[in-house]
Design a protein around this motif. Structure first.
Motif, mmCIF file in Angstrom:
data_model
loop_
_atom_site.group_PDB
_atom_site.id
_atom_site.type_symbol
_atom_site.label_atom_id
_atom_site.label_comp_id
_atom_site.label_asym_id
_atom_site.label_seq_id
_atom_site.Cartn_x
_atom_site.Cartn_y
_atom_site.Cartn_z
ATOM 1 N N ASP A 38 17.789 -0.089 9.907
ATOM 2 C CA ASP A 38 16.385 0.190 9.974
ATOM 3 C C ASP A 38 15.839 -0.268 8.465
ATOM 4 O OD1 ASP A 38 13.918 1.339 11.148
ATOM 5 O OD2 ASP A 38 14.278 2.977 9.841
ATOM 6 N N THR A 39 14.942 -1.152 8.594
ATOM 7 C CA THR A 39 14.005 -1.417 7.593
ATOM 8 C C THR A 39 13.184 -0.540 7.017
ATOM 9 O OG1 THR A 39 12.454 -2.657 8.863
ATOM 10 C CG2 THR A 39 14.175 -4.073 8.397
ATOM 11 N N LYS A 40 12.520 0.305 7.880
ATOM 12 C CA LYS A 40 11.859 1.448 7.204
ATOM 13 C C LYS A 40 12.558 2.387 6.168
ATOM 14 C CE LYS A 40 9.124 5.615 9.047
ATOM 15 N NZ LYS A 40 9.043 6.320 10.225
ATOM 16 N N ILE A 41 13.759 2.661 6.226
ATOM 17 C CA ILE A 41 14.287 3.307 5.423
ATOM 18 C C ILE A 41 14.787 2.731 4.012
ATOM 19 C CG2 ILE A 41 16.841 3.261 6.174
ATOM 20 C CD1 ILE A 41 16.990 6.410 6.106
ATOM 21 N N ARG A 42 15.145 1.327 4.283
ATOM 22 C CA ARG A 42 15.701 0.566 3.085
ATOM 23 C C ARG A 42 15.062 1.052 1.667
ATOM 24 N NH1 ARG A 42 17.542 -5.198 5.515
ATOM 25 N NH2 ARG A 42 18.259 -4.462 7.414
#
Length: 245
Positions: free
Chosen positions: A81-85
């Motif tokens: 998930d890109t949101k958590i990176r």
């Protein structure tokens, strides 16, 4: 999404951080649907309660679905998930990397047949140059003490614990005085569907068995810093996935 300075300080101080309503209900439901299919069919690789407790029984109760990254696209979607990176990069001060040797799992607490998860540190699962690894725990439904909610001992990731405080399976003994004093400081936060908890691999934690009539199913995976190399010829010398910006 990025953490505030206060959230970063909280994680660094206590060794864990709760973020409410991070994953959507739709995503959680998709993960649950696929997870239940794999659980119902006992699709390997798995860890069973019987294996964990070292007992031989005919009926197998799944404790953990292993290697979930390669099982379903929706599992992979959540783990990348890109949101958590940006959050993971803030806490690691480096590009996060999925380590898939362990804690690449769907975790269960089944009614009646689940066992207690004893106090422990997750550092026992890996062999890297340092112990700065972070696990991401996703609650796929409500979690509370009676169905096996995680409890943590704040600041325990900073302690220099002695070998004598652990048993032969590297579980933190809960029957000796100095350990009891630490366990008395344990805290917990009820979780709702979509909540996540980030915790350091040296943070002591445990969970009771599930005393309800409904399964509790959660998702956990772990990341490390890109510069934190695995020790060759150990179990951590395994497939990794770099989570670039």
């Amino acid at each position: 999404m990025k953490l505030t300075n206060e959230q970063i300080e909280e994680f660094n101080e206590n060794g864990f951080l709760l973020i409410r309503n991070f994953a959507s209900e739709e995503l959680c439901n998709k993960i649950l649907e696929k997870a239940n299919y794999h659980l119902d069919n006992k699709i390997q690789p798995i860890e069973s309660e019987q294996e964990y407790l070292k007992i031989n029984e005919g009926n197998i109760t799944v404790r953990r679905l292993r290697q979930v990254y390669d099982r379903e696209d929706v599992f992979k979607e959540w783990m990348t998930d890109t949101k958590i990176r940006p959050i993971l990069k803030q806490l690691l001060n480096d590009t996060p990397v999925l380590t898939l040797a362990h804690h690449n799992s769907i975790m269960t607490k089944m009614p009646k047949d689940s066992s207690r998860t004893t106090w422990h540190q997750d550092r026992r699962y890996w062999n890297f140059e340092n112990d700065d690894l972070i696990s991401i725990w996703l609650s796929l439904d409500d979690e509370y003490l009676d169905n096996g909610l995680l409890e943590f001992i704040p600041k325990s990731h900073k302690l220099n614990l002695k070998k004598e405080q652990f048993d032969e399976r590297i579980n933190f003994k809960d029957n000796i005085k100095e350990n009891k004093e630490l366990i008395n400081n344990a805290v917990h936060y009820n979780l709702n569907k979509g909540d996540i908890v980030l915790f350091h691999c040296k943070t002591l934690h445990h969970a009771h068995k599930n005393n309800t009539k409904k399964p509790k199913i959660s998702f956990v995976y772990t990341v490390k810093a890109k510069a934190n190399n695995f020790i060759k010829n150990t179990r951590s010398d395994f497939k990794e996935v770099v989570l670039e910006d």
